[in-house]
Scaffold this motif. Structure first.
Motif: not given
Lengths: 248, 167
Positions: A65-77
């Motif tokens: 969950y956190e892996f994908v959440a961070n990916m989305v947060r870092e790349n899309v904001g």
């Protein structure tokens, strides 16, 4: 020697046709359902205790969950929060398909261009819809890199448009080709092992080499399975970022 | 390649829509709320625990300060009492020592006086006995009594010359 492409064949188990659409249950559809079931069991089962201090299983689920959440947060904001469930589902589906595909005898859902292209096209169209919905016609400035001299616009804009339009192709072919190539290679070397073993004598002893190679290749393919799921998901985020933040 | 067989595209797409749609539904409605709920709960719980720990720490600090103040007070009181007791004891001891000294000095003086008196008496007795003896001797030798004062004087002179010789 068995045909290395045989593993990609779609076999109809239960032919079904509804309103002229071929909805037959095939090995592909069965493996899609296996992927969905196993990933759901993994993700829901791990959270069955809702422990404050997570055990190993729950940690793996939370990590995903956190892996994908961070990916989305870092790349899309922060604007990407709405698309997080989609990116998560996509990543988990592709990861599940790639990994279960490595089980000997399994069908690899993501080794079919139809599947990977369907995802890529969905994302491509989604990006266009979200982009226009959020920014209106200003979304077209995506094709004009800031600071481009006016003289070059005639050259740059068509290039940007072409590169934008080839996205679904590169996006889908990358995953499809990686999966297909890896599985063909595994199958070819597996065929060598069987043929050499069947030949007997000295040749059977030589068969140890393709066996060792296949063991190493299986490990590599497991890595590729995870990396390609990650690459597919992160490219989805990058493309979504264009639509959400109109950045270059 | 079987991937490029147009016959198998349709059923794959149909089942992809079904399975991915189902998976999306399961994730969005079941798995993700559960995971984010647990993560949220953990964040809140940790924040709560930290707050509570802060409060408890402050309380324990207060208690410790109060305890230290009480201890310091008690220590000061104890020191004061010890000093008082020591001073009193020292004064008592000095007083009784002085009294003893005085008594001893007086007793020594009394004893010395009595010794001197007894010595004088003893000497007088010796002188008298010597004079008596001397008179007896003289009476026997001369056949005539001599006055006691004469013999007494002679004895005294003799004793005095003897003392001088000794000295």
């Amino acid at each position: 020697m068995a045909n290395p492409l045989e593993q990609f064949e779609v076999v109809r188990a239960v032919p079904i046709e509804i309103a002229g659409i071929d909805a037959s249950i095939t090995n592909a559809s069965i493996w899609m359902l296996i992927v969905v079931t196993s990933m759901t069991l993994f993700l829901v089962g791990g959270m069955r205790r809702r422990a404050l201090v997570p055990g190993r299983w729950q940690s793996m689920v939370e990590l995903s969950y956190e892996f994908v959440a961070n990916m989305v947060r870092e790349n899309v904001g922060t604007g990407g929060r709405a698309y997080f469930p989609f990116v998560f589902t996509l990543f988990m589906f592709i990861l599940g398909a790639n990994v279960t595909g490595l089980i000997p005898g399994a069908f690899t859902v993501t080794s079919h261009l139809a599947v990977t292209f369907a995802f890529a096209a969905l994302i491509f169209l989604g990006v266009i819809v979200i982009g226009f919905a959020r920014h209106g016609l200003k979304f077209l400035t995506l094709f004009v890199a800031p600071g481009t001299p006016a003289a070059f616009l005639a050259l740059i804009v068509p290039l940007e448009v072409i590169s934008f339009c080839t996205r679904p192709i590169t996006h889908s072919v990358r995953l499809f080709a990686n999966m297909t190539a890896g599985h063909i290679l595994l199958k070819v070397f597996g065929g060598f092992i069987v043929s050499l073993g069947a030949a007997g004598g000295v040749l059977a002893a030589v068969g140890i080499f393709p066996l060792v190679f296949n063991v190493a290749l299986t490990a590599l393919e497991l890595l590729v399975a995870v990396i390609q799921a990650y690459v597919f998901a992160i490219l989805t985020c990058v493309y979504l970022n264009d639509a959400v933040n109109l950045s270059h | 390649m079987p991937q490029f067989d147009p016959n198998v595209i349709e059923p794959q797409l149909v089942w992809l829509v079904i399975s991915f749609g189902l998976f999306y539904f399961l994730m969005a409605r079941l798995a993700l709320p559960r995971i984010s709920g647990v993560l949220q709960e953990r964040v809140e719980r940790v924040a709560d625990d930290l707050d509570q720990a802060e409060v408890l720490k402050r309380e324990s600090d207060e208690v410790r300060e109060a305890r230290e103040a009480t201890l310091a007070e008690a220590r000061a009181a104890a020191a004061r009492k010890v000093a008082e007791a020591t001073a009193r004891a020292r004064a008592d001891a000095e007083a009784s020592l002085a009294a003893l000294d005085a008594k001893l000095a007086q007793e020594t003086a009394t004893a010395t006086a009595r010794i001197a008196e007894e010595q004088a008496a003893a000497r007088r007795e010796i002188d008298r006995v010597a004079a008596e003896g001397c008179r007896e001797i003289v009476k026997k030798l001369v056949g005539e009594a001599v006055a006691a004062s004469v013999t007494h004087k002679a004895v005294e002179d003799a004793v005095a010359s003897l003392r001088r010789g000794e000295a």
